[in-house]
Design a protein around this motif. Structure first.
Motif, PDB file in Angstrom:
ATOM      1  N   LYS A   4      26.997   4.874  -3.110  1.00 23.93           N
ATOM      2  CA  LYS A   4      26.669   5.805  -1.167  1.00 23.93           C
ATOM      3  C   LYS A   4      28.514   5.287  -0.522  1.00 23.93           C
ATOM      4  CE  LYS A   4      22.900   3.532  -1.845  1.00 23.93           C
ATOM      5  NZ  LYS A   4      21.896   2.713  -1.364  1.00 23.93           N
ATOM      6  N   ALA A   5      28.438   5.799   1.347  1.00 24.18           N
ATOM      7  CA  ALA A   5      28.984   5.337   1.541  1.00 24.18           C
ATOM      8  C   ALA A   5      28.686   5.277   3.392  1.00 24.18           C
ATOM      9  CB  ALA A   5      30.711   6.305   1.483  1.00 24.18           C
ATOM     10  N   SER A   6      29.218   4.917   3.767  1.00 19.84           N
ATOM     11  CA  SER A   6      28.513   4.357   5.609  1.00 19.84           C
ATOM     12  C   SER A   6      29.343   5.225   6.577  1.00 19.84           C
ATOM     13  CB  SER A   6      28.894   3.368   6.157  1.00 19.84           C
ATOM     14  OG  SER A   6      28.663   3.448   7.198  1.00 19.84           O
ATOM     15  N   ARG A   7      28.497   6.158   7.155  1.00 19.65           N
ATOM     16  CA  ARG A   7      29.029   7.429   8.174  1.00 19.65           C
ATOM     17  C   ARG A   7      30.058   6.993   9.336  1.00 19.65           C
ATOM     18  NH1 ARG A   7      25.671  12.791   7.287  1.00 19.65           N
ATOM     19  NH2 ARG A   7      24.246  11.129   6.573  1.00 19.65           N
ATOM     20  N   ASN A   8      29.332   5.895   9.967  1.00 16.34           N
ATOM     21  CA  ASN A   8      29.369   5.318  10.712  1.00 16.34           C
ATOM     22  C   ASN A   8      29.767   4.181  10.798  1.00 16.34           C
ATOM     23  OD1 ASN A   8      29.165   8.099  12.698  1.00 16.34           O
ATOM     24  ND2 ASN A   8      26.910   8.247  11.427  1.00 16.34           N
ATOM     25  N   GLY A   9      29.386   3.337   9.878  1.00 18.52           N
ATOM     26  CA  GLY A   9      29.809   1.621  10.438  1.00 18.52           C
ATOM     27  C   GLY A   9      28.102   1.361   9.623  1.00 18.52           C
ATOM     28  N   GLU A  10      26.887   2.167   9.585  1.00 12.44           N
ATOM     29  CA  GLU A  10      25.636   1.412   9.715  1.00 12.44           C
ATOM     30  C   GLU A  10      26.146   0.214   7.878  1.00 12.44           C
ATOM     31  OE1 GLU A  10      25.887   5.712   7.475  1.00 12.44           O
ATOM     32  OE2 GLU A  10      26.751   4.613   9.003  1.00 12.44           O
ATOM     33  N   PRO A  11      25.145  -0.370   7.687  1.00  8.70           N
ATOM     34  CA  PRO A  11      25.101  -1.184   6.612  1.00  8.70           C
ATOM     35  C   PRO A  11      24.942  -0.080   5.377  1.00  8.70           C
ATOM     36  CG  PRO A  11      23.451  -2.388   8.186  1.00  8.70           C
ATOM     37  CD  PRO A  11      23.818  -0.993   8.864  1.00  8.70           C
ATOM     38  N   LEU A  12      24.934  -1.143   4.161  1.00  9.62           N
ATOM     39  CA  LEU A  12      25.174  -0.442   2.887  1.00  9.62           C
ATOM     40  C   LEU A  12      23.977  -0.941   2.093  1.00  9.62           C
ATOM     41  CD1 LEU A  12      28.052   0.821   1.223  1.00  9.62           C
ATOM     42  CD2 LEU A  12      26.568   2.234   2.787  1.00  9.62           C
ATOM     43  N   VAL A  13      22.666  -0.892   1.955  1.00  8.91           N
ATOM     44  CA  VAL A  13      21.671  -0.910   0.640  1.00  8.91           C
ATOM     45  C   VAL A  13      21.356  -0.533  -0.344  1.00  8.91           C
ATOM     46  CG1 VAL A  13      19.306  -1.903   1.295  1.00  8.91           C
ATOM     47  CG2 VAL A  13      20.233  -1.256   3.169  1.00  8.91           C
ATOM     48  N   PHE A  14      21.902  -1.701  -1.129  1.00  8.98           N
ATOM     49  CA  PHE A  14      21.327  -1.609  -2.624  1.00  8.98           C
ATOM     50  C   PHE A  14      20.477  -2.533  -3.115  1.00  8.98           C
ATOM     51  CE2 PHE A  14      25.979  -0.816  -1.832  1.00  8.98           C
ATOM     52  CZ  PHE A  14      25.881   0.042  -2.608  1.00  8.98           C
ATOM     53  N   GLU A  15      19.283  -1.907  -3.916  1.00  4.06           N
ATOM     54  CA  GLU A  15      18.235  -3.460  -4.375  1.00  4.06           C
ATOM     55  C   GLU A  15      18.250  -3.302  -6.232  1.00  4.06           C
ATOM     56  OE1 GLU A  15      13.423  -3.911  -3.268  1.00  4.06           O
ATOM     57  OE2 GLU A  15      14.984  -3.059  -1.756  1.00  4.06           O
ATOM     58  N   LEU A  16      18.025  -3.620  -6.351  1.00  2.00           N
ATOM     59  CA  LEU A  16      17.945  -3.134  -7.894  1.00  2.00           C
ATOM     60  C   LEU A  16      16.724  -4.887  -8.611  1.00  2.00           C
ATOM     61  CD1 LEU A  16      20.460  -5.527  -8.722  1.00  2.00           C
ATOM     62  CD2 LEU A  16      21.356  -4.898  -6.782  1.00  2.00           C
ATOM     63  N   PRO A  17      16.445  -4.355  -9.546  1.00  2.00           N
ATOM     64  CA  PRO A  17      15.940  -5.874 -10.123  1.00  2.00           C
ATOM     65  C   PRO A  17      16.719  -6.925 -11.317  1.00  2.00           C
ATOM     66  CG  PRO A  17      15.237  -3.564 -11.909  1.00  2.00           C
ATOM     67  CD  PRO A  17      16.221  -3.070 -10.459  1.00  2.00           C
ATOM     68  N   ILE A  18      15.985  -7.382 -11.483  1.00  2.00           N
ATOM     69  CA  ILE A  18      16.706  -8.636 -12.657  1.00  2.00           C
ATOM     70  C   ILE A  18      15.678  -9.553 -12.775  1.00  2.00           C
ATOM     71  CG2 ILE A  18      18.867  -8.386 -11.025  1.00  2.00           C
ATOM     72  CD1 ILE A  18      18.764 -11.495  -9.886  1.00  2.00           C
ATOM     73  N   ARG A  19      15.815  -9.351 -14.170  1.00  2.00           N
ATOM     74  CA  ARG A  19      14.991 -10.479 -14.987  1.00  2.00           C
ATOM     75  C   ARG A  19      15.336 -12.129 -14.897  1.00  2.00           C
ATOM     76  NH1 ARG A  19      15.827  -7.110 -18.032  1.00  2.00           N
ATOM     77  NH2 ARG A  19      17.108  -7.617 -18.948  1.00  2.00           N
ATOM     78  N   VAL A  20      13.904 -12.991 -14.450  1.00  2.00           N
ATOM     79  CA  VAL A  20      14.780 -14.508 -14.173  1.00  2.00           C
ATOM     80  C   VAL A  20      13.910 -14.967 -15.456  1.00  2.00           C
ATOM     81  CG1 VAL A  20      15.289 -16.206 -12.352  1.00  2.00           C
ATOM     82  CG2 VAL A  20      15.114 -14.250 -11.872  1.00  2.00           C
ATOM     83  N   GLY A  21      14.907 -16.286 -16.066  1.00  2.00           N
ATOM     84  CA  GLY A  21      14.145 -17.034 -17.175  1.00  2.00           C
ATOM     85  C   GLY A  21      14.390 -18.582 -16.436  1.00  2.00           C
TER      86      GLY A  21
END
Length: 141
Positions: A35-52
């Motif tokens: 994704k790219a910002s068109r007007n300077g808006e924030p970019l949001v990425f959401e991802l799962p990670i596993r924790v032990g």
């Protein structure tokens, strides 16, 4: 904490350089969710990670350096899938230093760990290398 639990991590890239493609890095090194910002808006990425226990971190986007350091890459420009971009960079966002109490609260979707980073470097180009969080917080889903 059980043997391995899934949590959600949200990375917000504030002030990205307008028009520059950003993406997560998939396990096979290809761009993921570009994704790219068109007007300077924030970019949001959401991802799962596993924790032990430890805590130890696992997942398709989790990278390692040494016995302790774990991080997620945000790919930029050419590395994010834009061959015309003058930039070929990655941001390295550490996750090994997340508060263990937050990890416990985020288990199984209880909360999301949100990390906000600045997407523009001091020289006005896309931020790269190790990027320290501007804010890290625990939020409701």
């Amino acid at each position: 904490m059980p043997e391995r639990s899934e949590i959600r991590l949200r990375i917000i890239v504030e002030h990205p350089v307008v028009g520059v493609l950003h993406s997560l890095q998939a396990k096979d090194d290809r761009p993921l969710d570009p994704k790219a910002s068109r007007n300077g808006e924030p970019l949001v990425f959401e991802l799962p990670i596993r924790v032990g226990p430890g805590p130890r971190f696992f997942g398709d986007q989790v990278r390692r350096e040494g016995p302790v350091r774990r991080f997620v890459h945000i790919r930029i420009g050419d590395l994010a899938g834009d061959p015309a971009s003058p930039w070929s960079r990655r941001m390295k966002i550490d996750i090994h230093d997340i508060d263990p109490a937050w990890l416990d609260r985020a288990v199984d979707g209880g909360s999301v760990i949100e990390t906000t980073v600045n997407g523009t470097g001091r020289d006005g180009t896309p931020a790269c290398a190790t990027v320290r969080p501007v804010v890290r917080r625990l939020t409701d889903r």
